[in-house]
Design a protein around this motif. Structure first.
Motif, PDB file in Angstrom:
ATOM      1  N   VAL A 160       7.598 -15.014 -28.927  1.00 57.11           N
ATOM      2  CA  VAL A 160       7.459 -13.589 -29.227  1.00 57.11           C
ATOM      3  C   VAL A 160       8.171 -12.737 -28.165  1.00 57.11           C
ATOM      4  O   VAL A 160       8.557 -11.590 -28.428  1.00 57.11           O
ATOM      5  N   ARG A 161       8.411 -13.330 -26.974  1.00 61.83           N
ATOM      6  CA  ARG A 161       9.098 -12.564 -25.923  1.00 61.83           C
ATOM      7  C   ARG A 161      10.532 -12.212 -26.313  1.00 61.83           C
ATOM      8  O   ARG A 161      11.074 -11.196 -25.866  1.00 61.83           O
ATOM      9  N   LYS A 164      10.136  -9.117 -28.352  1.00 60.11           N
ATOM     10  CA  LYS A 164       9.847  -7.972 -27.467  1.00 60.11           C
ATOM     11  C   LYS A 164      11.131  -7.499 -26.778  1.00 60.11           C
ATOM     12  O   LYS A 164      11.359  -6.312 -26.584  1.00 60.11           O
ATOM     13  N   GLU A 167      12.952  -5.411 -29.137  1.00 58.02           N
ATOM     14  CA  GLU A 167      12.327  -4.082 -29.260  1.00 58.02           C
ATOM     15  C   GLU A 167      12.818  -3.173 -28.131  1.00 58.02           C
ATOM     16  O   GLU A 167      13.137  -2.001 -28.344  1.00 58.02           O
ATOM     17  N   GLU A 168      12.871  -3.739 -26.911  1.00 60.15           N
ATOM     18  CA  GLU A 168      13.326  -2.936 -25.765  1.00 60.15           C
ATOM     19  C   GLU A 168      14.795  -2.577 -25.886  1.00 60.15           C
ATOM     20  O   GLU A 168      15.194  -1.446 -25.612  1.00 60.15           O
ATOM     21  N   PRO A 174       7.497  -2.380 -33.194  1.00 60.44           N
ATOM     22  CA  PRO A 174       7.473  -3.510 -34.140  1.00 60.44           C
ATOM     23  C   PRO A 174       7.474  -3.090 -35.600  1.00 60.44           C
ATOM     24  O   PRO A 174       8.175  -3.698 -36.416  1.00 60.44           O
ATOM     25  N   ALA A 194       5.112 -11.086 -33.789  1.00 59.74           N
ATOM     26  CA  ALA A 194       5.494  -9.862 -33.079  1.00 59.74           C
ATOM     27  C   ALA A 194       5.072  -8.596 -33.838  1.00 59.74           C
ATOM     28  O   ALA A 194       5.219  -7.490 -33.328  1.00 59.74           O
ATOM     29  N   TRP A 196       6.460  -7.652 -36.725  1.00 58.81           N
ATOM     30  CA  TRP A 196       7.619  -7.094 -37.427  1.00 58.81           C
ATOM     31  C   TRP A 196       7.489  -7.341 -38.935  1.00 58.81           C
ATOM     32  O   TRP A 196       6.750  -8.204 -39.377  1.00 58.81           O
TER      33      TRP A 196
END
Ligand SMILES: [Mg+2]
Length: 234
Positions: A160-161, A164, A167-168, A174, A194, A196
């Protein structure tokens, strides 16, 4: 604003037929059940993915080994060097790969739609995946800063990182993100974890899992039709 994040292999272009074609050319046989061939070849991918992403093994070595394992399990006649030769033949076919005309139309439509940001999240060795970006001419639609190759990160799909991180990169929450991918366990599970939205291209007619994506399609045509409708505000 919404982000539409694509996987590359077997999503933006179909590599399954190229993989089988390369094997047939080297072994000089006709593969009777291409779905079974791909199923085994892809299962073998998981064994080496971590080493591939860290650069410990090369794409040629891992693909050569996967080919030989697939030949062995399917009972096809092969010599030890055939896996590597099939990997080379596949690479040669890949150097001519193209996006379909329909996929190009979809990407053109999204790119001219001011409410959408396009991005890519792809798994594999860094150099190999960036070569595909160049060969397919993807930077026409995807800014390079919006492309994440797992080989450039410490993570593998469906961690999931990675999601993320995207996303950043895009500055989006999400709920405003869509993952478009063919691999349920990597692309869709990651997106679900996540939070999404997701579209699963289920090319191999796998059984419907418990946790569902927003949409499931089975062919390239269904995928591009759905994406076009999404672009127009489905
Ligand atoms: Mg894929």
């Amino acid at each position: 604003m919404r982000g539409v994040v694509f996987d590359i292999d077997d999503t933006l272009y179909c590599r399954q037929f190229m993989l089988v074609e390369a094997a047939e050319a080297v072994l000089n046989v006709k593969v009777s059940d291409w779905r079974e061939f791909i199923k085994i070849f892809y299962e073998k991918s998981d064994v080496n993915m971590a080493g591939l992403e860290s650069g410990e093994v090369t794409t040629r070595d891992t693909n050569g080994w996967r080919y030989n394992e697939t030949f062995r399990l399917l009972g096809l006649p092969y010599k030890p060097q055939d896996g590597g030769l099939a990997a080379d033949a596949y690479l040669e076919l890949q150097s001519h790969m193209k996006l379909s005309g329909e996929m190009k139309k979809v990407l053109d439509a999204f790119a001219s739609e001011p409410g959408t940001i396009l991005a890519i999240l792809t798994a594999g060795e860094s150099k190999h995946q960036w070569n595909k970006v160049d060969m397919l001419g993807l930077d026409k639609w995807f800014p390079r800063s919006n492309i994440i190759v797992t080989g450039d990160t410490p993570y593998s799909k469906p961690d999931v990182r990675l999601f993320k991180m995207m996303e950043e990169r895009l500055g989006l929450a999400p709920d405003n993100l869509w993952m478009i991918g063919d691999n349920y366990d990597k692309d869709i599970v990651g997106a679900l974890d996540a939070g999404w939205h997701s579209v699963w291209l289920n090319r191999r007619d796998l059984p419907t899992p418990d946790r569902l994506p927003d949409f499931e399609v089975r062919t390239d045509e269904e995928l591009t039709d759905l994406l076009m409708r999404m672009c127009k505000g489905l």
